[in-house]
Design a protein around this motif. Structure first.
Motif, PDB file in Angstrom:
ATOM      1  N   ASP A 167       0.878  -1.168   0.000  1.00 31.22           N
ATOM      2  CA  ASP A 167       0.000   0.000   0.000  1.00 31.22           C
ATOM      3  C   ASP A 167       0.917   1.220   0.000  1.00 31.22           C
ATOM      4  O   ASP A 167       1.296   1.733   1.060  1.00 31.22           O
ATOM      5  CB  ASP A 167      -0.911  -0.010   1.227  1.00 31.22           C
ATOM      6  N   VAL A 210       9.347   3.977  -0.602  1.00 30.93           N
ATOM      7  CA  VAL A 210       8.095   4.152  -1.337  1.00 30.93           C
ATOM      8  C   VAL A 210       8.368   4.779  -2.698  1.00 30.93           C
ATOM      9  O   VAL A 210       7.826   4.339  -3.729  1.00 30.93           O
ATOM     10  CB  VAL A 210       7.114   5.012  -0.517  1.00 30.93           C
ATOM     11  N   GLN A 211       9.218   5.804  -2.725  1.00 37.07           N
ATOM     12  CA  GLN A 211       9.558   6.451  -3.993  1.00 37.07           C
ATOM     13  C   GLN A 211      10.279   5.476  -4.920  1.00 37.07           C
ATOM     14  O   GLN A 211      10.001   5.422  -6.127  1.00 37.07           O
ATOM     15  CB  GLN A 211      10.431   7.678  -3.733  1.00 37.07           C
ATOM     16  N   THR A 230      10.001   6.590   3.443  1.00 33.38           N
ATOM     17  CA  THR A 230       9.575   7.407   2.304  1.00 33.38           C
ATOM     18  C   THR A 230      10.429   7.137   1.070  1.00 33.38           C
ATOM     19  O   THR A 230       9.913   7.024  -0.052  1.00 33.38           O
ATOM     20  CB  THR A 230       9.643   8.892   2.674  1.00 33.38           C
ATOM     21  N   LYS A 248       7.799   3.033  -6.450  1.00 37.72           N
ATOM     22  CA  LYS A 248       6.990   3.643  -7.511  1.00 37.72           C
ATOM     23  C   LYS A 248       7.780   3.703  -8.817  1.00 37.72           C
ATOM     24  O   LYS A 248       7.255   3.383  -9.896  1.00 37.72           O
ATOM     25  CB  LYS A 248       6.547   5.038  -7.084  1.00 37.72           C
ATOM     26  N   ASP A 253       0.389   4.240  -0.922  1.00 37.49           N
ATOM     27  CA  ASP A 253      -0.205   5.486  -0.435  1.00 37.49           C
ATOM     28  C   ASP A 253      -0.098   5.580   1.086  1.00 37.49           C
ATOM     29  O   ASP A 253       0.209   6.644   1.629  1.00 37.49           O
ATOM     30  CB  ASP A 253      -1.671   5.567  -0.859  1.00 37.49           C
ATOM     31  N   ALA A 254      -0.343   4.449   1.767  1.00 41.29           N
ATOM     32  CA  ALA A 254      -0.221   4.430   3.229  1.00 41.29           C
ATOM     33  C   ALA A 254       1.204   4.157   3.681  1.00 41.29           C
ATOM     34  O   ALA A 254       1.530   4.353   4.859  1.00 41.29           O
ATOM     35  CB  ALA A 254      -1.160   3.377   3.818  1.00 41.29           C
TER      36      ALA A 254
END
Length: 435
Positions: A255, A296-297, A293, A300, A257-258
Motif C-alpha cells: 500500500d 516508497v519512492q 519514504t 513507484k 499510499d499508506a
C-alpha cells in the motif's frame, strides 16, 4: 465320568490373572503376564530375575503400571526403522520440503550410523550422550570415509588427520532432530518417555556475522543506483526482510499510499516444485511493516520500470504478480539474486558478505540508533524477543559500554574554573547535580 477336581485356593501358587513364575533351565527365573498395550489390547510380557522374588517384583511393577492405565512400550524394532518411518510417514506431511531434506540428511549421515542398530524401546539417555560425545570428538573424514573417496586423500587416508569436528551448532541441530522423532514416538505410545530430553547439549554460541557499517551501507546504496533491482537492495537495508520474503512480495501486498507492506509469503526453490511460493517461515513472520519514504519512492519508480519491461517483452511476458521479477516477468531465483548481490559488493569495493547479513545490518544499525528491541523484533518478524536479544547480544553490550562511558564522563563533572575576581573569598561553585 471323572468329576472335576476341586483345588482349594490356598493351594494355588498364583491366582488367575496374576501371571506365572517359573525357573528356567539356565537357572534364571522368568515371570510372564498380560498388560495393557496400544489399541486397547492386552499383550503378554516376560521379565527375568536371578531369584523368584526378583522376577515376581518386576512383573508386579509392570502389571501395576498397566492397572494405572500406562501402556507397555510396543516398539520392538530398531531406531533406524522408526526414524525411516518417521521421515516417510510423519515428518514429510508437517515440514517444508527443504527442512525435510535437511532432516533426512541428518538421519542418514549421523543418527542411523550412530544409533540405528539399537532397539527403540531400549534406547537410553546414556546411549544418546555417548553418541553425541563421539560426534563431538571424532573426525568426520574418518567416520564417514569422506577422505577415502577423494581422488587425492589429504586426511586420514593420507596418514594425517585434519580433525574436522562438528560445530556445536550442528550437534545441537542433530540433537533436536532426534528429540523431534522420539517425541512423536511418545505421542504414538511406542515408548513411555523421550530419553533425548534428558541429555543436555549446552547452548551454542550464535553464528558470527559481519554486518555493514553505516558508511558501508551508504556505499552499497550508491553503487546500486541505476541497477534494475535498486529498490530491492534499498528495501532490504531499510526493513531487514529475508531474501525469500523480498522475492515473494506481490504488488497486492503493498500500500504505497499508506506506506505499508504486508509480509505473507516467501519464495523458495524446492527439489520437487522448483521455485515455489510458501507461507512465511513462522506465524510471527506474517506481519505488516511501515515503509520509509525513500523506499516508497523507489518502489513507484520500480513499478514504472516494470511496466516498460512488460511492453518490451510483449507476449513473452510471464505475469508472476511479484514486485521483483526478471526482465521477462518471471520469478527471480534466490541463487541469481545472490550472484547479483556479490557483483554489487565488488562494484562498491566492499568486503564479501552474505545477503542475509543485510538483515543483520538493519538490526545492528537500528540498535545503534537507540531503537527499542521490541520494535526491532516486530520489524524482523522474530517469534520471540529472546531470539532478537540473543542474536544481537554483542551489539547491546557495546551500547551498554558506550552508555557507561557517557555516565562516567557526566559523573566526572565540569572543570572548576577560577572565579572572575580571583580573591579566593567565595566558595567554589558546586558541580551540577547528575540526575
Amino acid at each position: 465320568m471323572t468329576p472335576p477336581r476341586d483345588t482349594p485356593a490356598s493351594r494355588r501358587s498364583r491366582a488367575n490373572g496374576d501371571g506365572t513364575v517359573y525357573q528356567r533351565k539356565d537357572g534364571r527365573w522368568e515371570a510372564a503376564g498380560y498388560v495393557l498395550a496400544p489399541g486397547n489390547t492386552r499383550r503378554r510380557v516376560r521379565v527375568y530375575g536371578t531369584t523368584r522374588k526378583d522376577a515376581l517384583a518386576k512383573l508386579t511393577e509392570k502389571m501395576a503400571a498397566s492397572n494405572r492405565g500406562l501402556l507397555i512400550p510396543s516398539a520392538q524394532g530398531s531406531v533406524a526403522a522408526y526414524l525411516m518411518y518417521w521421515l516417510e510417514s510423519v515428518a514429510v506431511h508437517h515440514l517444508r520440503e527443504n527442512t525435510h531434506t535437511r532432516y533426512a540428511a541428518c538421519v542418514n549421515r549421523y543418527l542411523i550410523p550412530g544409533l540405528g542398530k539399537k532397539k527403540l524401546a531400549k534406547l537410553t539417555a546414556k546411549d544418546v550422550r555417548t553418541w553425541l560425545n563421539q560426534l563431538r570428538t571424532t573426525c568426520q573424514c574418518c567416520t564417514r570415509r569422506i577422505d577415502a573417496r577423494r581422488d587425492q586423500p589429504h586426511c586420514c587416508a593420507a596418514g594425517r588427520c585434519c580433525s574436522k569436528l562438528l560445530s556445536p551448532l550442528t550437534l545441537t541441530y542433530l540433537h533436536s532432530v532426534l528429540k523431534s522423532a522420539l517425541e512423536h514416538a511418545v505421542r504414538e505410545e511406542e515408548i513411555p518417555r523421550n530419553v533425548a530430553r534428558n541429555v543436555r547439549t549446552g547452548t551454542p554460541r550464535p553464528r558470527r556475522f559481519e554486518p555493514l557499517t553505516a558508511d558501508e551501507a551508504r556505499r552499497l546504496l550508491t553503487a546500486s543506483q541505476g541497477h534494475r533491482l535498486h529498490a530491492l537492495f534499498e528495501l532490504a537495508l531499510h526493513t531487514g526482510l529475508r531474501k525469500g520474503e523480498l522475492l515473494g512480495l506481490r504488488w497486492e501486498d503493498l500500500d504505497l499510499d499508506a506506506g505499508t507492506a504486508a509480509i505473507r509469503r516467501t519464495l523458495q526453490r524446492t527439489t520437487a516444485g522448483g521455485l515455489t511460493t510458501l507461507p512465511t517461515k513462522t506465524r510471527a513472520s506474517e506481519r505488516r511493516i511501515a515503509l520509509p519514504t525513500r523506499c516508497v519512492q523507489s518502489l513507484k519508480l520500480h513499478h514504472e520500470q516494470q511496466e516498460r519491461e512488460r511492453e518490451a517483452a510483449g507476449t513473452a511476458w510471464r505475469d508472476s504478480e511479484h514486485v521483483f521479477t526478471t526482465a521477462q516477468g518471471g520469478s527471480i531465483d534466490p541463487t541469481n539474486l545472490t550472484r547479483a548481490f556479490t557483483t554489487l559488493l565488488r562494484k562498491a569495493g566492499l568486503r564479501r558478505i552474505r545477503f542475509h547479513d543485510l538483515r543483520h545490518s538493519t538490526a545492528t544499525l537500528l540498535l545503534e540508533q537507540g531503537v527499542e528491541l521490541v520494535v526491532i523484533k516486530e520489524l524482523l518478524g522474530h517469534a520471540h524477543i529472546g531470539v532478537t536479544a540473543t542474536v544481537y547480544a554483542h551489539v547491546r553490550l557495546r551500547l551498554q559500554r558506550d552508555a557507561i562511558d557517557t555516565l562516567s564522563t557526566a559523573l566526572d563533572g565540569p572543570t572548576i574554573a577560577e572565579t572572575a575576581n580571583g580573591d579566593g573569598d567565595e566558595a567554589p561553585p558546586c558541580a551540577a547535580l547528575v540526575r
